[in-house]
Design an enzyme around this catalytic site. Structure first.
Site, mmCIF file in Angstrom:
data_model
loop_
_atom_site.group_PDB
_atom_site.id
_atom_site.type_symbol
_atom_site.label_atom_id
_atom_site.label_comp_id
_atom_site.label_asym_id
_atom_site.label_seq_id
_atom_site.Cartn_x
_atom_site.Cartn_y
_atom_site.Cartn_z
ATOM 1 N N LYS A 40 36.973 67.657 72.223
ATOM 2 C CA LYS A 40 37.243 66.224 72.441
ATOM 3 C C LYS A 40 38.695 66.034 72.889
ATOM 4 C CE LYS A 40 38.262 65.661 67.504
ATOM 5 N NZ LYS A 40 37.643 65.349 66.187
ATOM 6 N N ARG A 138 34.096 57.154 57.190
ATOM 7 C CA ARG A 138 34.245 56.805 58.604
ATOM 8 C C ARG A 138 32.912 56.341 59.188
ATOM 9 N NH1 ARG A 138 37.436 61.066 62.369
ATOM 10 N NH2 ARG A 138 35.486 62.229 62.334
ATOM 11 N N TYR A 271 69.367 55.048 77.102
ATOM 12 C CA TYR A 271 69.226 53.688 76.571
ATOM 13 C C TYR A 271 69.850 53.608 75.179
ATOM 14 C CZ TYR A 271 65.814 52.922 80.309
ATOM 15 O OH TYR A 271 65.185 52.804 81.516
ATOM 16 N N MET A 319 61.151 57.062 79.304
ATOM 17 C CA MET A 319 59.707 57.113 79.558
ATOM 18 C C MET A 319 59.307 58.373 80.329
ATOM 19 S SD MET A 319 57.126 54.454 81.508
ATOM 20 C CE MET A 319 57.445 53.053 80.468
HETATM 21 C C1 LIG Z 1 37.672 66.423 65.321
HETATM 22 C C2 LIG Z 1 36.495 66.779 64.533
HETATM 23 C C3 LIG Z 1 36.252 68.111 64.173
HETATM 24 C C4 LIG Z 1 37.275 69.210 64.369
HETATM 25 O O1 LIG Z 1 38.294 69.042 63.401
HETATM 26 P P1 LIG Z 1 39.479 70.111 63.289
HETATM 27 O O2 LIG Z 1 40.229 69.716 62.077
HETATM 28 O O3 LIG Z 1 40.296 69.961 64.520
HETATM 29 O O4 LIG Z 1 38.834 71.427 63.205
HETATM 30 C C5 LIG Z 1 35.045 68.408 63.564
HETATM 31 N N1 LIG Z 1 34.154 67.434 63.308
HETATM 32 C C6 LIG Z 1 34.377 66.137 63.613
HETATM 33 C C7 LIG Z 1 33.370 65.119 63.282
HETATM 34 C C8 LIG Z 1 35.555 65.770 64.225
HETATM 35 O O5 LIG Z 1 35.766 64.486 64.494
#
Ligand SMILES: *Cc1c(COP(=O)(O)O)cnc(C)c1O
Length: 379
Positions: A40, A138, A271, A319
């Site tokens: 991801k 979650r 800045y 930036m």
């Molecule tokens: C991001 C994620 C993982 C991987 O987590 P890591 O700590 O990076 O290994 C696994 N499962 C879900 C649902 C996630 O959101």
């Protein structure tokens, strides 16, 4: 400097190190478990398409992403593997999910019905994972409310164009030294699984483990593991035992000096004039800024490696650019390479250092560097 980068700054992605990490993880989880490569956020900033290819070469057949767009990017690059979308898919995107053959996570029969209907319209059956919330808070059925959950999952099981492929949950504190809560999550996960089974709902595949669980909770490896951060050679926290599992960082961030000047005492940089020369100084500019994931709150503690010398950033990170005090570097020229994150073999500035200095975690550092920097893949 790399012509194709079109910028004198880049994220160097070492695919040999990535490959090494994949093999370490495979050795840890064993040959028979499903290896779900979590790629991801463009593989935590490392380039999902290229990382997917290395995973593929290692026999990995399942990827996990967070958004539909990430899944589509992989499909359009030719990925044929199972792609699990770890986030929920709102009903209105069900047709897109089906079109691209993505495996959704569901925890509500109405949502499953929408996906079922889209699948029926396309004449296909969609595999899904049931999400159970065992303590992350979650997404997912509340693990302790099995009465409601079992009834709702039965409705999903009855849908003709959906097949319940697996049961999914996520760990909240697997990276902590204290594993008490993780074991509570494990117990809830098992109870929930057994409640489904007892109700006649067949769940062929169980997955719970993230990186920290892969490292330190072998009892939750089940049928499939979901490594993310350890693929990229970063540890999930400071509390896990780094000596027990060896991985190599995959991303380095490098730049070339684009501008150099000698300035007098009292000259200021950036800045807010946070740097004021206390001695005649030499200041270098690189074309890397906070829009590239180089965090502005890091400015006061930021350091880089120039020709073997660790140098501070002069003033606030802008930036798209920042300045370096290179006064202590004996020889320095425009074009010289600067290591922003990485190592020259002697000195190291790692993602953990930047994360600790900015109140975050290494995950956020590599994700942010991955947003705009050109990536250069090396082996
Ligand atoms: C991001 C994620 C993982 C991987 O987590 P890591 O700590 O990076 O290994 C696994 N499962 C879900 C649902 C996630 O959101």
């Amino acid at each position: 400097m790399y012509k194709e980068a079109l910028r004198p700054v880049w994220a160097e992605i070492n695919l040999s190190n990535f490959d090494y990490n994949v093999k370490q993880i495979r050795a840890k989880i064993g040959p028979d478990r499903e290896f779900i490569g979590v790629i991801k956020a463009d593989a935590y900033g490392h380039g999902a398409i290229q990382c997917a290819q290395v995973l593929r070469e290692n026999g990995v057949k399942t990827f996990a992403i967070a958004t539909l767009q990430e899944a589509i990017t992989l499909r359009e690059a030719g990925a044929q593997e199972r792609i699990i979308c770890l986030g929920l898919t709102p009903d209105m995107y069900a047709d897109t999910l089906v079109q691209y053959g993505i495996t959704p996570v569901v925890c509500e029969s109405g949502n499953a019905k929408a996906i079922n209907d889209a699948a029926a319209a396309a004449g296909v059956t969609v595999d899904c994972l049931i999400a159970v919330d065992t303590g992350m808070g979650r997404i997912g059925y509340l693990a302790d409310d099995t009465e409601y959950a079992v009834e709702d999952v039965k409705k999903i099981a009855a849908l003709p164009n959906i097949r319940i492929f697996g049961l999914f949950s996520h760990m909240a504190t697997a990276d902590a030294y204290d594993k008490t809560f993780s074991h509570e999550q494990e117990a809830r996960y098992i109870r929930f699984y057994e409640a489904l089974t007892a109700a006649g709902i067949y769940v062929p595949f169980r997955t719970l483990a993230n990186s920290a669980s892969i490292m330190e909770l072998p009892t939750v490896h089940y049928d499939g593991c979901r490594p993310g951060i350890i693929l990229y050679g970063q540890y999930p926290s400071h509390e896990v035992d780094r000596n027990a599992f060896h991985i190599k960082p995959v991303m380095q961030v490098k730049a070339n000096i684009v501008h150099l000047k000698d300035v007098p005492v009292g000259f200021s940089c950036g800045y807010g004039r946070k740097f004021i020369a206390q001695r005649p100084s030499r200041i270098a500019t690189i074309a890397l800024g906070y829009a590239d994931g180089y965090p502005r709150p890091y400015s006061a503690q930021a350091k880089v490696i120039v020709n073997g010398v660790v140098c501070p950033i002069a003033g606030n990170i802008c930036m798209d650019q920042c300045m370096i005090d290179v006064t202590d570097v004996p020889e320095v020229h425009v074009g010289d390479e600067v290591i922003v994150m990485g190592t020259d073999g002697v000195n190291t500035i790692d993602a953990d250092y930047i994360a600790d200095a900015t109140g975050t975690i290494n995950y956020e550092i590599t994700c942010a560097f991955g947003q705009r920097l050109p990536k250069v893949f090396v082996k």
